[in-house]
Design a protein around this motif. Structure first.
Motif, mmCIF file in Angstrom:
data_model
loop_
_atom_site.group_PDB
_atom_site.id
_atom_site.type_symbol
_atom_site.label_atom_id
_atom_site.label_comp_id
_atom_site.label_asym_id
_atom_site.label_seq_id
_atom_site.Cartn_x
_atom_site.Cartn_y
_atom_site.Cartn_z
ATOM 1 N N VAL A 188 15.193 5.341 -4.755
ATOM 2 C CA VAL A 188 14.639 4.289 -3.896
ATOM 3 C C VAL A 188 13.701 3.394 -4.707
ATOM 4 O O VAL A 188 13.737 2.158 -4.589
ATOM 5 C CB VAL A 188 13.906 4.918 -2.697
ATOM 6 N N GLU A 189 12.847 4.022 -5.531
ATOM 7 C CA GLU A 189 11.966 3.222 -6.393
ATOM 8 C C GLU A 189 12.795 2.286 -7.280
ATOM 9 O O GLU A 189 12.441 1.119 -7.474
ATOM 10 C CB GLU A 189 11.103 4.143 -7.256
ATOM 11 N N ASP A 190 13.906 2.802 -7.797
ATOM 12 C CA ASP A 190 14.774 1.974 -8.653
ATOM 13 C C ASP A 190 15.343 0.789 -7.876
ATOM 14 O O ASP A 190 15.460 -0.319 -8.404
ATOM 15 C CB ASP A 190 15.923 2.822 -9.215
ATOM 16 N N ARG A 191 15.705 1.006 -6.604
ATOM 17 C CA ARG A 191 16.257 -0.107 -5.810
ATOM 18 C C ARG A 191 15.177 -1.138 -5.472
ATOM 19 O O ARG A 191 15.444 -2.341 -5.469
ATOM 20 C CB ARG A 191 16.927 0.439 -4.534
ATOM 21 N N ILE A 192 13.945 -0.641 -5.172
ATOM 22 C CA ILE A 192 12.853 -1.600 -4.919
ATOM 23 C C ILE A 192 12.600 -2.437 -6.170
ATOM 24 O O ILE A 192 12.463 -3.665 -6.108
ATOM 25 C CB ILE A 192 11.564 -0.856 -4.502
ATOM 26 N N PHE A 199 0.819 -1.212 0.000
ATOM 27 C CA PHE A 199 0.000 0.000 0.000
ATOM 28 C C PHE A 199 0.857 1.268 0.000
ATOM 29 O O PHE A 199 0.338 2.359 0.238
ATOM 30 C CB PHE A 199 -0.950 -0.025 1.198
ATOM 31 N N LYS A 200 2.136 1.104 -0.276
ATOM 32 C CA LYS A 200 3.010 2.266 -0.439
ATOM 33 C C LYS A 200 3.105 2.574 -1.945
ATOM 34 O O LYS A 200 3.420 1.691 -2.752
ATOM 35 C CB LYS A 200 4.406 1.995 0.126
ATOM 36 N N ALA A 201 2.846 3.837 -2.281
ATOM 37 C CA ALA A 201 2.832 4.223 -3.693
ATOM 38 C C ALA A 201 4.154 3.901 -4.381
ATOM 39 O O ALA A 201 4.179 3.424 -5.527
ATOM 40 C CB ALA A 201 2.520 5.719 -3.810
ATOM 41 N N ILE A 202 5.257 4.134 -3.690
ATOM 42 C CA ILE A 202 6.568 3.940 -4.305
ATOM 43 C C ILE A 202 6.805 2.456 -4.628
ATOM 44 O O ILE A 202 7.419 2.112 -5.642
ATOM 45 C CB ILE A 202 7.679 4.499 -3.395
ATOM 46 N N PHE A 203 6.285 1.555 -3.775
ATOM 47 C CA PHE A 203 6.434 0.120 -4.039
ATOM 48 C C PHE A 203 5.546 -0.296 -5.206
ATOM 49 O O PHE A 203 5.967 -1.068 -6.071
ATOM 50 C CB PHE A 203 6.070 -0.683 -2.787
ATOM 51 N N GLN A 204 4.317 0.222 -5.211
ATOM 52 C CA GLN A 204 3.407 -0.190 -6.285
ATOM 53 C C GLN A 204 3.946 0.230 -7.653
ATOM 54 O O GLN A 204 3.778 -0.479 -8.644
ATOM 55 C CB GLN A 204 2.011 0.398 -6.062
ATOM 56 N N LYS A 205 4.586 1.388 -7.719
ATOM 57 C CA LYS A 205 5.182 1.807 -8.993
ATOM 58 C C LYS A 205 6.260 0.818 -9.431
ATOM 59 O O LYS A 205 6.359 0.459 -10.609
ATOM 60 C CB LYS A 205 5.784 3.219 -8.873
ATOM 61 N N ALA A 206 7.094 0.398 -8.477
ATOM 62 C CA ALA A 206 8.144 -0.569 -8.811
ATOM 63 C C ALA A 206 7.547 -1.908 -9.223
ATOM 64 O O ALA A 206 8.009 -2.561 -10.168
ATOM 65 C CB ALA A 206 9.075 -0.751 -7.608
ATOM 66 N N MET A 207 6.494 -2.319 -8.535
ATOM 67 C CA MET A 207 5.816 -3.576 -8.849
ATOM 68 C C MET A 207 5.229 -3.536 -10.262
ATOM 69 O O MET A 207 5.345 -4.513 -11.028
ATOM 70 C CB MET A 207 4.705 -3.789 -7.813
ATOM 71 N N VAL A 208 4.633 -2.410 -10.612
ATOM 72 C CA VAL A 208 4.037 -2.271 -11.958
ATOM 73 C C VAL A 208 5.127 -2.262 -13.030
ATOM 74 O O VAL A 208 4.926 -2.771 -14.138
ATOM 75 C CB VAL A 208 3.160 -0.997 -12.012
ATOM 76 N N ARG A 209 6.295 -1.716 -12.708
ATOM 77 C CA ARG A 209 7.411 -1.755 -13.677
ATOM 78 C C ARG A 209 7.793 -3.200 -13.988
ATOM 79 O O ARG A 209 8.094 -3.548 -15.135
ATOM 80 C CB ARG A 209 8.620 -0.991 -13.114
#
Length: 669
Positions: free
Chosen positions: A548-552, A471-481
């Motif tokens: 951080v998004e790139d590392r996730i 439910f963290k926006a930054i994680f969801q963006k990485a997941m969608v990538r």
């Protein structure tokens, strides 16, 4: 006083307009009368003018802002209002009122600063035509009749009647000039309607508000400051009306904007209304749409409208031209549109005309050089582009956003407790003020209503999100990538990468294992699992940044690649690499062809650990080999936490501990 003879300079008054009158008296010492009328569309086009129709004069001075505002954007008029709105048979057509100022015109045709009281024009008769009995009633003893410099304004109470001499007065739009010019273009431009309106269209009446700037009509200005000439007041009104037209916020733009590719794509992911459920879309009742925040990690939200826009934007990755006159940049933009939104590698098109063809033919001259800026996807091509989104992105994107286990659990709870279609969803769809009123009304009947119906389910959903990366926006963006790479870039057909169902199963396994908790620990290691990747080692706070998004994303990639390789090797009866050997495997350039960017994701994560904060107080006394060993030890432990457990006791599986040279790998330290 100059009296103009009847035979010379004879007045040319228009037919009377009827309506209502009122006065703005919101400023001390100022009374601003107005007249509101419904004007037949043909009369509005013929008798009302825009600023550009005022006779040109070198004496006229305009501020920079006024110059910008008084210019008509012909392309906006033709493409957006006429083609995209008036000629669209599916559209309901509605215009707000147009605001007009009656401006005195001199004998030379130029606009005057004041109505000239030194000349007298014989007032037009009442009734205007002896054959019009209805107009006769304005010749009434209680009527207030104002005749000034070519204007006749009569009021009886709130009812009013207005005429003006078209040779001495110009009725100029200070608000709504593009709408007015679009109506004229719609009726007269040979490219559209050929100069006529259809019978049904002629029944349209346009609301018009006339501002009357003469004392005999009720205008008062006791301040005597600033430029209070007719032109000065018109400019002030023009500027204020445009300046105070507040731009809608991002969330409302996404809800309302029919011309934005992002807004249209986002809306395909959502139910069309609150209180509506669908297994194929995100229920709008559970999406944060009330404000511009992109966060959805608290309260009852499944997602947020602004975050969905960011996801769509990142997923489409359209290369907007920095310079819309730069042909190379525009072609790159068109290429990115076709790459993302073309179906089966075809270009987006409109009525068989390709987007690239449209650009070269309509935006470039005969030598192929741009002569018109090209800054966004043309409106006519939006339908084709949205269809491309629905084919290329929507299926796998919705699968991730709806079927990933934490989201599935939230939806399951919401449906079991009727939160989407029931009282909860209906309550959350209200405005703040209405929520307060409803809350008071319901509590008056049942004191526990708010706690039971609203707060309890809200708290239950919030507890599901507690410390979950999902439910963290930054994680969801990485997941969608990761989803985009597997299902769009490699079409879900790469034997190593698998498809979106494999990604979903992988994510569910991580979630079940507790690896996707923000506070997940790394057994036997001093820092938490996500420290140096996405949380700060000093305070355990999440760092929000692109790095951080790139590392996730890199960690998800490495976990996914490692999981896929183990599963594929196990299925094929091949050796299963140890954690350290898996790290070396994905570090190797030779394996990038089969595992996209595996070296880059390895390197990015390695750099995240390679910090003084990781090495501790004695970092300056550690050898480089020791530092490398520390990083690899932690890196290997983190990788292991995201890999599947393989039971080798009941099979022929075996872990490979053979020499690295056989795999072409670097010897571990």
């Amino acid at each position: 006083m100059l009296i103009i003879p009847k035979t010379e300079g004879k007045a040319r008054f228009n037919k009377p307009l009827y309506g209502m009158t009122g006065t703005y008296t919101l400023s001390e010492g100022i009374a601003l009368p107005y007249f509101l009328s419904l004007v037949e569309i043909n009369r509005a086009i013929d008798e009302l003018k825009i600023a550009e129709q005022i006779p040109a004069s070198l004496d006229t001075q305009w501020s920079l802002k006024e110059l910008f505002q008084r210019e008509i954007d012909d392309k906006r008029v033709e493409d957006d209002i006429v083609k995209g709105y008036l000629l669209d048979p599916k559209k309901l057509k509605f215009f707000n009122a147009i605001t007009i100022v009656l401006m005195p015109k001199g004998a030379d045709g130029k606009i005057q600063d004041t109505f000239d009281s030194s000349t007298s024009i014989e007032p037009p008769p009442i009734p205007w035509d002896g054959t019009d009995p209805d107009d006769t009633q304005w010749n009434h003893a209680e009527a207030n009749v104002a005749n000034f410099s070519g204007v006749q304004f009569i009021s009886i109470g709130l009812s009013a009647r207005l005429r003006w001499d078209e040779d001495r007065v110009l009725a100029v739009a200070v608000d709504g000039q593009h709408r007015l010019w679009a109506l004229r273009t719609f009726r007269e431009d040979q490219n559209f309607r050929g100069g006529t309106l259809r019978t049904v269209e002629e029944r349209t009446k346009v609301p018009v508000l006339f501002v009357l700037l003469h004392p005999s009509a009720g205008f008062q200005n006791a301040l005597g400051e600033g430029d209070y000439s007719i032109r000065g007041i018109s400019r002030e009104l023009f500027t204020d009306l445009n300046k105070n037209a507040k731009t809608v916020d991002k969330a409302r733009e996404l809800i309302l904007d029919d011309k934005s590719i992002n807004a249209q794509c986002v809306r395909t992911l959502l139910t069309e209304r609150t209180g509506e459920d669908s297994k194929e879309r995100l229920p709008l009742s559970l999406v944060r749409w009330q404000d511009d925040s992109n966060r959805f990690d608290s309260s009852y939200y499944l997602n947020s409208l602004v975050h969905l826009d960011l996801l769509v934007s990142a997923t489409l990755d359209l290369k907007l031209p920095r310079d819309p006159m730069d042909k190379k940049q525009v072609n790159e933009f068109i290429k990115s549109i076709n790459s993302a939104l073309g179906i089966n590698e075809q270009e987006v098109e409109y009525q068989g005309r390709l987007l690239s063809q449209y650009y070269s033919e309509d935006y470039c001259d005969e030598d192929g050089e741009p002569d018109t800026p090209f800054a966004r996807l043309p409106e006519n091509y939006l339908d084709s582009a949205v269809k491309g989104f629905q084919v290329n992105f929507r299926p796998w994107l919705l699968k991730l956003l709806l079927e990933f286990k934490p989201y599935r659990n939230l939806l399951k709870y919401s449906r079991e407790h009727n939160l989407i279609e029931g009282t909860f969803g209906k309550f959350q769809a209200q405005t703040n003020k209405h929520r307060g009123i409803i809350k008071e009304q319901e509590i008056a009947k049942d004191s526990d209503w708010h706690n039971r119906e609203i707060l309890a389910p809200q708290a239950a959903i919030a507890s599901m999100k507690d410390n979950q990366w999902a439910f963290k926006a930054i994680f969801q963006k990485a997941m969608v990538r990761l989803g985009k790479m597997v299902d769009f870039e490699y079409k879900g057909k790469d034997k190593n990468l698998g498809n979106i169902d494999d990604v979903l199963n992988f994510l569910d396994r991580l979630y079940d294992k507790g690896v996707l908790r923000v506070d997940a620990i790394l057994t036997d290691y001093p820092f938490r699992l996500w420290t140096f990747i996405a949380i700060n080692p000093g305070n355990d706070k999440i760092k929000v940044a692109k790095a951080v998004e790139d590392r996730i994303f890199s960690l998800l990639c490495l976990w996914y690649y490692g999981s896929r390789k183990i599963e594929l090797d196990a299925a094929n009866g091949e050796r299963i690499l140890s954690n350290r050997k898996l790290l070396n495997f994905f570090k190797a350039e030779a394996n990038k062809a089969q595992w996209p960017s595996c070296t880059e994701v390895y390197t990015l994560l390695y750099k995240g650990f390679n910090t003084n904060a990781f090495y501790g107080r004695d970092h300056d006394q550690l050898s480089e080999d020791r530092k490398k060993g520390m990083v690899l030890e932690r890196f290997s432990a983190i990788l292991a936490d995201g890999l599947p457990q393989i039971d080798i006791s009941s099979s022929n599986y075996s872990f490979a501990d053979e020499v690295d040279e056989e795999l072409g790998l670097e010897q571990e330290s």
